[in-house]
Design a protein around this motif. Sequence first.
Motif, PDB file in Angstrom:
ATOM      1  N   THR A 176      29.066   5.744  24.710  1.00 54.10           N
ATOM      2  CA  THR A 176      30.527   5.336  26.128  1.00 54.10           C
ATOM      3  C   THR A 176      29.471   4.304  26.991  1.00 54.10           C
ATOM      4  OG1 THR A 176      30.797   7.783  24.956  1.00 54.10           O
ATOM      5  CG2 THR A 176      31.198   6.993  27.658  1.00 54.10           C
ATOM      6  N   PHE A 177      30.857   3.900  27.415  1.00 48.29           N
ATOM      7  CA  PHE A 177      29.567   2.672  28.255  1.00 48.29           C
ATOM      8  C   PHE A 177      30.729   3.073  29.780  1.00 48.29           C
ATOM      9  CE2 PHE A 177      29.184   1.101  24.647  1.00 48.29           C
ATOM     10  CZ  PHE A 177      27.634  -0.127  24.189  1.00 48.29           C
ATOM     11  N   LEU A 178      29.997   2.935  30.690  1.00 44.94           N
ATOM     12  CA  LEU A 178      30.875   3.565  32.254  1.00 44.94           C
ATOM     13  C   LEU A 178      31.878   2.369  32.634  1.00 44.94           C
ATOM     14  CD1 LEU A 178      30.308   6.162  33.515  1.00 44.94           C
ATOM     15  CD2 LEU A 178      28.835   4.701  35.225  1.00 44.94           C
ATOM     16  N   THR A 179      31.893   1.511  31.838  1.00 46.86           N
ATOM     17  CA  THR A 179      32.912  -0.350  32.241  1.00 46.86           C
ATOM     18  C   THR A 179      33.962  -0.237  33.476  1.00 46.86           C
ATOM     19  OG1 THR A 179      32.513  -0.737  30.036  1.00 46.86           O
ATOM     20  CG2 THR A 179      33.840  -2.213  31.505  1.00 46.86           C
ATOM     21  N   ASP A 226      26.314  12.086  23.802  1.00 42.58           N
ATOM     22  CA  ASP A 226      27.064  11.677  24.179  1.00 42.58           C
ATOM     23  C   ASP A 226      28.607  12.349  23.413  1.00 42.58           C
ATOM     24  OD1 ASP A 226      28.721   9.099  24.898  1.00 42.58           O
ATOM     25  OD2 ASP A 226      27.926   7.436  24.256  1.00 42.58           O
ATOM     26  N   GLY A 228      26.103  -4.208  24.428  1.00 39.68           N
ATOM     27  CA  GLY A 228      25.507  -3.269  24.839  1.00 39.68           C
ATOM     28  C   GLY A 228      26.214  -2.286  23.285  1.00 39.68           C
ATOM     29  N   HIS A 257      36.021   4.845  30.666  1.00 38.16           N
ATOM     30  CA  HIS A 257      34.697   5.285  29.935  1.00 38.16           C
ATOM     31  C   HIS A 257      34.703   4.763  28.851  1.00 38.16           C
ATOM     32  CE1 HIS A 257      33.399   9.165  32.924  1.00 38.16           C
ATOM     33  NE2 HIS A 257      33.645   7.903  33.879  1.00 38.16           N
ATOM     34  N   LYS A 266      34.913   3.723  25.031  1.00 38.02           N
ATOM     35  CA  LYS A 266      33.355   3.919  24.012  1.00 38.02           C
ATOM     36  C   LYS A 266      34.046   3.028  22.749  1.00 38.02           C
ATOM     37  CE  LYS A 266      34.649   8.269  25.899  1.00 38.02           C
ATOM     38  NZ  LYS A 266      33.153   8.908  26.382  1.00 38.02           N
ATOM     39  N   LEU A 280      28.380  -7.218  29.614  1.00 34.88           N
ATOM     40  CA  LEU A 280      27.571  -5.711  29.005  1.00 34.88           C
ATOM     41  C   LEU A 280      27.886  -4.885  28.328  1.00 34.88           C
ATOM     42  CD1 LEU A 280      24.530  -4.890  30.856  1.00 34.88           C
ATOM     43  CD2 LEU A 280      25.656  -3.542  31.920  1.00 34.88           C
ATOM     44  N   LEU A 329      34.224   0.542  41.480  1.00 31.18           N
ATOM     45  CA  LEU A 329      33.294   0.739  42.160  1.00 31.18           C
ATOM     46  C   LEU A 329      32.982  -0.286  42.759  1.00 31.18           C
ATOM     47  CD1 LEU A 329      31.287   3.879  40.381  1.00 31.18           C
ATOM     48  CD2 LEU A 329      32.765   4.487  42.923  1.00 31.18           C
ATOM     49  N   LEU A 330      32.668  -1.286  42.169  1.00 29.66           N
ATOM     50  CA  LEU A 330      32.038  -2.777  42.138  1.00 29.66           C
ATOM     51  C   LEU A 330      32.839  -3.284  43.592  1.00 29.66           C
ATOM     52  CD1 LEU A 330      30.069  -3.246  39.330  1.00 29.66           C
ATOM     53  CD2 LEU A 330      29.514  -3.067  42.064  1.00 29.66           C
ATOM     54  N   ALA A 350      26.701  12.619  29.725  1.00 30.97           N
ATOM     55  CA  ALA A 350      26.247  13.374  27.758  1.00 30.97           C
ATOM     56  C   ALA A 350      25.251  14.445  28.456  1.00 30.97           C
ATOM     57  CB  ALA A 350      27.190  12.587  27.512  1.00 30.97           C
ATOM     58  N   GLU A 371      20.900  -4.921  28.043  1.00 31.54           N
ATOM     59  CA  GLU A 371      21.980  -4.261  27.599  1.00 31.54           C
ATOM     60  C   GLU A 371      23.030  -3.127  27.098  1.00 31.54           C
ATOM     61  OE1 GLU A 371      19.536  -5.086  25.301  1.00 31.54           O
ATOM     62  OE2 GLU A 371      20.038  -3.756  23.785  1.00 31.54           O
ATOM     63  N   GLU A 378      35.420   3.011  35.606  1.00 33.24           N
ATOM     64  CA  GLU A 378      34.578   2.967  36.634  1.00 33.24           C
ATOM     65  C   GLU A 378      33.163   1.964  37.372  1.00 33.24           C
ATOM     66  OE1 GLU A 378      33.138   7.246  36.351  1.00 33.24           O
ATOM     67  OE2 GLU A 378      33.558   7.766  38.302  1.00 33.24           O
ATOM     68  N   LEU A 379      32.417   1.627  36.625  1.00 33.49           N
ATOM     69  CA  LEU A 379      31.705   0.519  37.280  1.00 33.49           C
ATOM     70  C   LEU A 379      32.637  -0.567  37.970  1.00 33.49           C
ATOM     71  CD1 LEU A 379      28.313   0.298  37.093  1.00 33.49           C
ATOM     72  CD2 LEU A 379      28.400  -0.765  35.046  1.00 33.49           C
TER      73      LEU A 379
END
Lengths: 339, 339
Positions: free
Chosen positions: A178-181, A133, A272, A162, A164, A268, A187-188, B239, B228, A183-184
């Motif tokens: 890091t989670f792509l939250t 990461d 995580g 992104h 953190k 999500l 895109l969606l 990364a 998750e 950006e996800l």
Amino acid sequence: MSQATGIAERLAWIGVDWGSSNLRAWAMADDGQVLARAGSERGMLALTPDDYEATLLATIGDWLPDDGRVPVRVCGMAGARQGWREAAYLPVPTRLDDLARGAVRPAVEDPRLDVALLPGLCQHPDDAGRRFDVMRGEETQLAGLAAREGEVSGPVCLPGTHAKWARLEAGAVTRFATFLTGELYGLLAGQSVLRHSLAHGPGEDELAEPGCREAFVAAVREVAAAPEAFSSRLFGLRAQDLLDGGLPTGQARGARLAARLSGLVIGLELAGARTVLAEGERVTLVGAETLCPRYALALEALGIDCRRLDGEAAVLAGLGLAHAALPHDAHTPDTRPEP
Amino acid sequence: MSQATGIAERLAWIGVDWGSSNLRAWAMADDGQVLARAGSERGMLALTPDDYEATLLATIGDWLPDDGRVPVRVCGMAGARQGWREAAYLPVPTRLDDLARGAVRPAVEDPRLDVALLPGLCQHPDDAGRRFDVMRGEETQLAGLAAREGEVSGPVCLPGTHAKWARLEAGAVTRFATFLTGELYGLLAGQSVLRHSLAHGPGEDELAEPGCREAFVAAVREVAAAPEAFSSRLFGLRAQDLLDGGLPTGQARGARLAARLSGLVIGLELAGARTVLAEGERVTLVGAETLCPRYALALEALGIDCRRLDGEAAVLAGLGLAHAALPHDAHTPDTRPEP
């Protein structure tokens, strides 16, 4: 006396958060007061190394006195390999009052500039469940939290494109994820089949509309309880739009489904994040007024306590800590300072 | 005698799979032999209701005899509300030999065409864990499986942009779930921050390259064990590209990371598919040679047995079943037939 002249007289140093797509700069007095703010849309992605000094001068040149050299302390993507000059990542665990040891000083032509770029943090895989990461910029916000509170410990969340999650122990970052939250979601909502069912873009607060907070909270709980269903819940939004007679019509329908999508992606992330978050701990949210209340609502839905530190206050405190730690040399050579 | 004339003499009916972005058509003999294939890029998204007949004639007009009326049996998005004419969804549970009862016949001007559009399936939430869901086109492939094997039971997976998992019980669909797998992969590989780290697009088979099968399988297992973590594993790809000295360089590096991304999205699907898949059951994969081997590899990584039925064979068998069930009336009125 112009405003700029007034700033120059009290100016002690300049803080800069230079990201991928923009930069923000603050003129700082010795007592920590913000004398002025400036910004530019010229982020790392729009620049080559030779462009940085001119971009910086175009943004903060008005603040500089005619003589003397002003410390400029920069965090974020300007220190990336593709940035102004690379400030190599420091590996975790790293004490947050120690970021300055990884600072580098890019060569500058203007004698009024004394620029230091702060490093990011990196993480390598290990037996304790750490994963590859990286962060650049958020570590300075975490340093600001530590600057304000000392030997701080516990989970910290920095929402964003992104997002953190970092675990702090006595003023050091021990692990992060890091989670792509963001950006996800973008895109969606903007480009997938779901775009036909959503009335709201990422910048709008659909949660203010009736029924939307409930839809958001229900989605957070669903995906936290069954994260494996995330991908089918996404398509389920489209199916619900086609089949559910119980939804409102028109704009309200799109808002309801946008709230649900936001709840799914944030849920999500929270599912995580449990690798950095122990049972019963309070989360510190560091960020802007736009996203933090939504995260607070999601955390509350899962029975997790939180508090918030403003993102700008955090980055300024972190840059200030680096400023205090870095020597201010009017003739600093173009090399990394000794640790 | 032209080829077209030769087709017209043996032509018994025409099957069409009319999707969102294209259509495929088959000229069929009475004995089930495929006499000819044709296709067009004019899918539902490119058409208004008035365009369909002309598009159909442009695609299969050469096959038609000068007199007589040919049955044309159509599955897919042509029967959607935004399509040629709506063939309303049948709710599950639905017997697969009973799809024809939901067929509708759009008005046509050419006297040589006897067109029937088959319905899709829908699912509403219930206490047994069913969720809002829809399919259009895949039900006809499932019907083809039932046509070939009779009172078939068990889990069926149809890989694709919107991958479907259906549970069959004695020739009926009892529940199903759709996963955004293909679309998610496309958005992430093509438009997210991950695009900088991937050398391969969705259409290329990176699994043929050294180390890629292993990377794919490892990713499937990781996300199946910890769904998750999906969102953080996504950023972790970026990364890893920045930090991992153990990866190959250049094209091989991008292929390795593309294989990992594919494993993450398919692994998330398999984790979620366990609602339609009981312990120890064998999965039937219905689809093309491009995706099914990848799914078979992923299933094998999780210890799940599978077999494959070719997607074209399935849709033709399903359209043939509907053709046999629907009356062929040279003067069928423009209304839905009685059940």
